[in-house]
Scaffold this active site. Structure first.
Site, PDB file in Angstrom:
ATOM      1  N   ASP A 389       0.833  -1.622   0.048  1.00  0.00           N
ATOM      2  CA  ASP A 389       0.249   0.102   0.259  1.00  0.00           C
ATOM      3  C   ASP A 389       0.269   1.140  -0.113  1.00  0.00           C
ATOM      4  O   ASP A 389       0.256   2.454  -0.663  1.00  0.00           O
ATOM      5  CB  ASP A 389      -0.665  -0.388   0.925  1.00  0.00           C
ATOM      6  CG  ASP A 389      -1.973  -1.332   1.409  1.00  0.00           C
ATOM      7  OD1 ASP A 389      -1.839  -1.419  -0.079  1.00  0.00           O
ATOM      8  OD2 ASP A 389      -2.575  -1.037   2.802  1.00  0.00           O
TER       9      ASP A 389
HETATM   10  P1  NAP Z   1       0.883  -4.243   3.038  1.00  0.00           P
HETATM   11  O1  NAP Z   1       0.396  -2.623   1.777  1.00  0.00           O
HETATM   12  O2  NAP Z   1       0.215  -4.603   4.023  1.00  0.00           O
HETATM   13  O3  NAP Z   1       1.647  -5.250   2.048  1.00  0.00           O
HETATM   14  C1  NAP Z   1       2.348  -6.300   2.784  1.00  0.00           C
HETATM   15  C2  NAP Z   1       2.279  -6.883   1.405  1.00  0.00           C
HETATM   16  O4  NAP Z   1       3.401  -8.574   2.363  1.00  0.00           O
HETATM   17  C3  NAP Z   1       1.651  -8.036   0.808  1.00  0.00           C
HETATM   18  O5  NAP Z   1       0.611  -7.286  -0.314  1.00  0.00           O
HETATM   19  C4  NAP Z   1       1.708  -9.339   0.927  1.00  0.00           C
HETATM   20  O6  NAP Z   1       1.546  -9.973  -0.858  1.00  0.00           O
HETATM   21  C5  NAP Z   1       3.268  -9.313   1.164  1.00  0.00           C
HETATM   22  N1  NAP Z   1       3.821 -10.365   2.158  1.00  0.00           N
HETATM   23  C6  NAP Z   1       3.371 -10.829   3.014  1.00  0.00           C
HETATM   24  N2  NAP Z   1       3.856 -12.101   3.791  1.00  0.00           N
HETATM   25  C7  NAP Z   1       5.409 -11.889   2.370  1.00  0.00           C
HETATM   26  C8  NAP Z   1       6.156 -12.663   2.556  1.00  0.00           C
HETATM   27  N3  NAP Z   1       6.598 -13.287   4.104  1.00  0.00           N
HETATM   28  N4  NAP Z   1       7.564 -12.579   1.792  1.00  0.00           N
HETATM   29  C9  NAP Z   1       6.675 -11.520   0.736  1.00  0.00           C
HETATM   30  N5  NAP Z   1       5.995 -10.637   1.148  1.00  0.00           N
HETATM   31  C10 NAP Z   1       5.675 -10.930   2.556  1.00  0.00           C
HETATM   32  O7  NAP Z   1       2.231  -3.072   3.709  1.00  0.00           O
HETATM   33  P2  NAP Z   1       2.717  -2.082   3.349  1.00  0.00           P
HETATM   34  O8  NAP Z   1       2.941  -1.561   2.421  1.00  0.00           O
HETATM   35  O9  NAP Z   1       3.977  -2.048   4.108  1.00  0.00           O
HETATM   36  O10 NAP Z   1       1.618  -0.881   4.120  1.00  0.00           O
HETATM   37  C11 NAP Z   1       1.221  -1.057   5.541  1.00  0.00           C
HETATM   38  C12 NAP Z   1       0.024  -1.398   5.283  1.00  0.00           C
HETATM   39  O11 NAP Z   1      -1.265  -1.312   6.836  1.00  0.00           O
HETATM   40  C13 NAP Z   1      -0.881   0.321   5.285  1.00  0.00           C
HETATM   41  O12 NAP Z   1      -1.617   0.057   4.297  1.00  0.00           O
HETATM   42  C14 NAP Z   1      -1.441   1.073   6.667  1.00  0.00           C
HETATM   43  O13 NAP Z   1      -2.503   2.362   6.754  1.00  0.00           O
HETATM   44  C15 NAP Z   1      -1.942  -0.023   7.757  1.00  0.00           C
HETATM   45  N6  NAP Z   1      -1.478   0.629   8.769  1.00  0.00           N
HETATM   46  C16 NAP Z   1      -0.447   1.143   9.319  1.00  0.00           C
HETATM   47  C17 NAP Z   1      -0.446   0.800  10.503  1.00  0.00           C
HETATM   48  C18 NAP Z   1       1.316   0.520  11.439  1.00  0.00           C
HETATM   49  O14 NAP Z   1       1.297   1.780  11.946  1.00  0.00           O
HETATM   50  N7  NAP Z   1       2.626   1.042  10.414  1.00  0.00           N
HETATM   51  C19 NAP Z   1      -1.710   1.143  11.337  1.00  0.00           C
HETATM   52  C20 NAP Z   1      -2.674   0.584  10.981  1.00  0.00           C
HETATM   53  C21 NAP Z   1      -2.702   0.024   9.832  1.00  0.00           C
HETATM   54  P3  NAP Z   1       1.692 -11.033  -0.465  1.00  0.00           P
HETATM   55  O15 NAP Z   1       0.823 -12.192   0.117  1.00  0.00           O
HETATM   56  O16 NAP Z   1       1.796 -11.554  -2.596  1.00  0.00           O
HETATM   57  O17 NAP Z   1       3.338 -11.833  -0.312  1.00  0.00           O
END
Ligand code: NAP
Length: 465
Positions: A389
């Site tokens: 994301d």
């Molecule tokens: P993300 O959008 O959640 O995407 C994570 C990706 O990691 C997934 O598409 C998944 O694809 C891949 N993945 C999962 N396990 C894996 C593995 N073992 N090896 C390789 N890839 C793997 O992550 P992000 O870009 O870090 O974004 C964070 C999201 O969380 C944002 O939308 C944010 O708003 C939200 N959020 C964050 C917080 C915070 O405080 N950090 C709090 C609330 C919400 P596959 O399954 O295809 O591998």
């Protein structure tokens, strides 16, 4: 020591502890000083506990010792064995217990001193008990959702907000009545029960994915409850520590909401998890280009500047140590490697900083979003490891996207983009990422730890260049 000297020692210990808490928060704000911040907080807490144990009011240490042993028996294994990815739910559990303690102290104080409570003390008590009880059940629910013990999807029904607000209004009305009439002890259990029920109802309409933001808000409530307890017990340190906790929890929630471009009301009443089905249904068949570890190693080796973008997938895979090996292998070859840190990458604030620090990646290589974004246009390769994301260009232009307006890392501006993830599954927001379909993007399909390991192996075998 005379009682007078003891009292003086306690006050000095409290002042030093308060100063250490403030310094801890300041130091925790930067990776280079974060460890010092943790130590300062620990020493501050030790001083606070020792000072309090010397208090004249304590007549028997027996129950304190039992509580200490039981608490340590639960807390120490939890700290040692819970994986880093489970920290949000672990934090929720700690808040639940902290808030329960505050609420129980409040209940004990009420029954010990009613009906001789002044209006000021009763106001503080009512606030302490209401916030403490709703934070207790609310945090337990948040823990349950994150641990998937209860359904993580938002549970909503017609008129939900009216029911919730009526319940809160009833609790506040009884609280005010108790301030005027502290002797109305028949209403007191109802007051506590309303707080407990409200905590559950507050959390059920919120999706599991929004729990990290909610937890930091509950943290703030627990802090305010402790500050109110400080007024009841006339303990200055509790007032200071509670206020710091309340304010920092609130500021953190605001930062998280801003980084996701969401409003507070949207998080609390928006039932965010429901986007998923609608967004997924839109998926059309498009093709992506994929590459092998060998090809990826060749591209990386030929680059002069690489920006690594870590995300939740790196945390799940525990790939940070392999990433460190990759960093070493590339820097040894003269490639400039930097890390782009998005404020909400992963599942909790600072998630990526903590993991990369654990792998001893130099702090000066970690750059915040605002610092690194102008650099992508000059980078040869943006290597996205398990982030989704936070790299999705739809956030810039697609008004129908649930992440529209969220500031993102400008990964698509790099000359070549490589994305390590296991398949085409969406991330947290449940939406497709158009980055993967760009002509300059290469998908490296596999688990983050194994794939980065395979690239490192290719590099160390030395057959490239
Ligand atoms: P993300 O959008 O959640 O995407 C994570 C990706 O990691 C997934 O598409 C998944 O694809 C891949 N993945 C999962 N396990 C894996 C593995 N073992 N090896 C390789 N890839 C793997 O992550 P992000 O870009 O870090 O974004 C964070 C999201 O969380 C944002 O939308 C944010 O708003 C939200 N959020 C964050 C917080 C915070 O405080 N950090 C709090 C609330 C919400 P596959 O399954 O295809 O591998």
């Amino acid at each position: 020591m005379t009682p007078h000297l003891v009292e003086q020692f306690i006050q000095v210990a409290y002042i030093v502890a308060a100063a250490l808490f403030i310094l801890a928060l300041k130091w925790l704000a930067a990776p280079a000083t974060a460890r010092r911040g943790v130590r300062a907080g620990e020493v501050g807490m030790l001083l606070a506990v020792v000072g309090t144990l010397l208090h004249q009011g304590i007549v028997s240490y027996q129950w304190i010792l039992i509580g200490f042993v039981l608490g340590s028996a639960v807390g120490v294994p939890m700290a040692l064995y819970m994986p880093m990815t489970a920290v949000p739910q672990r934090t929720a559990l700690s808040h639940a217990f902290g808030a329960l303690a505050a609420a129980l102290v409040g209940v004990a104080e009420y029954y010990l001193h009613t009906p001789e409570l002044s209006q000021f003390t009763m106001s503080a008590l009512a606030l302490e008990i209401l916030l403490g009880s709703l934070t207790f059940t609310g945090s337990l629910m948040a823990f349950g959702k994150l641990q998937e013990l209860v359904p993580t999807r938002p549970v909503t029904y017609r008129g939900q907000n009216v029911v919730n607000l009526s319940l809160l209004a009833a609790a506040v009305a009884i609280g005010i009545y108790l301030v005027v009439e502290p002797g109305a002890s028949h209403l007191f259990p109802l007051f506590v029960a309303l707080g407990l029920v409200f905590g559950v109802l507050l959390i059920i309409p919120i999706g599991g994915a929004d729990m990290p933001t909610v937890i930091s808000l509950l943290n703030s409530y627990a802090g305010l409850s402790a500050a109110a307890m400080g007024f009841v017990l006339e303990n200055n340190l509790l007032i200071i520590a509670g206020a710091l906790d309340g304010a920092s929890g609130f500021i953190l929630s605001v930062i998280m909401c801003k980084a996701m471009n969401r409003s507070f009301t949207n998080v609390l009443f928006g039932a965010f998890g429901q986007f998923r089905a609608a967004a997924e249904a839109r998926g059309e068949a498009r093709t992506v280009r994929s590459a092998t570890a060998e090809e990826a190693a060749s591209i990386l080796e030929a680059a002069s500047s690489v920006i690594v973008v870590p995300g939740y997938g790196m945390a799940v895979a525990q790939a940070q140590h392999k990433v460190r090996e990759l960093y070493d292998a590339l820097t040894k070859r003269g490639v400039a490697v930097r890390f782009a840190i998005h404020p909400v990458a992963g599942r909790m604030p600072g998630h990526m900083n903590v993991l990369l620090a654990e792998a001893d990646i130099p702090y000066d290589r970690l750059l915040d979003m605002d610092e690194i974004n102008p650099e992508f246009a000059q980078a040869d390769v943006a290597l996205v490891i398990g982030a989704n994301d936070v790299t999705n260009p739809a956030a810039r232009h697609d008004r129908s996207s649930p992440i529209y307006g969220m500031p993102i890392l400008d990964v698509d501006k790099a000359r070549t983009v490589m994305v390590i993830k296991r398949g085409m599954s969406p991330g947290f927001a449940g939406i497709e990422n158009e980055l993967y379909y760009l002509g300059k993007t290469l998908m490296l399909f596999g688990d983050a730890k194994s794939f980065v390991g395979a690239i490192v192996k290719e590099l160390s075998d030395g057959g490239h260049g």
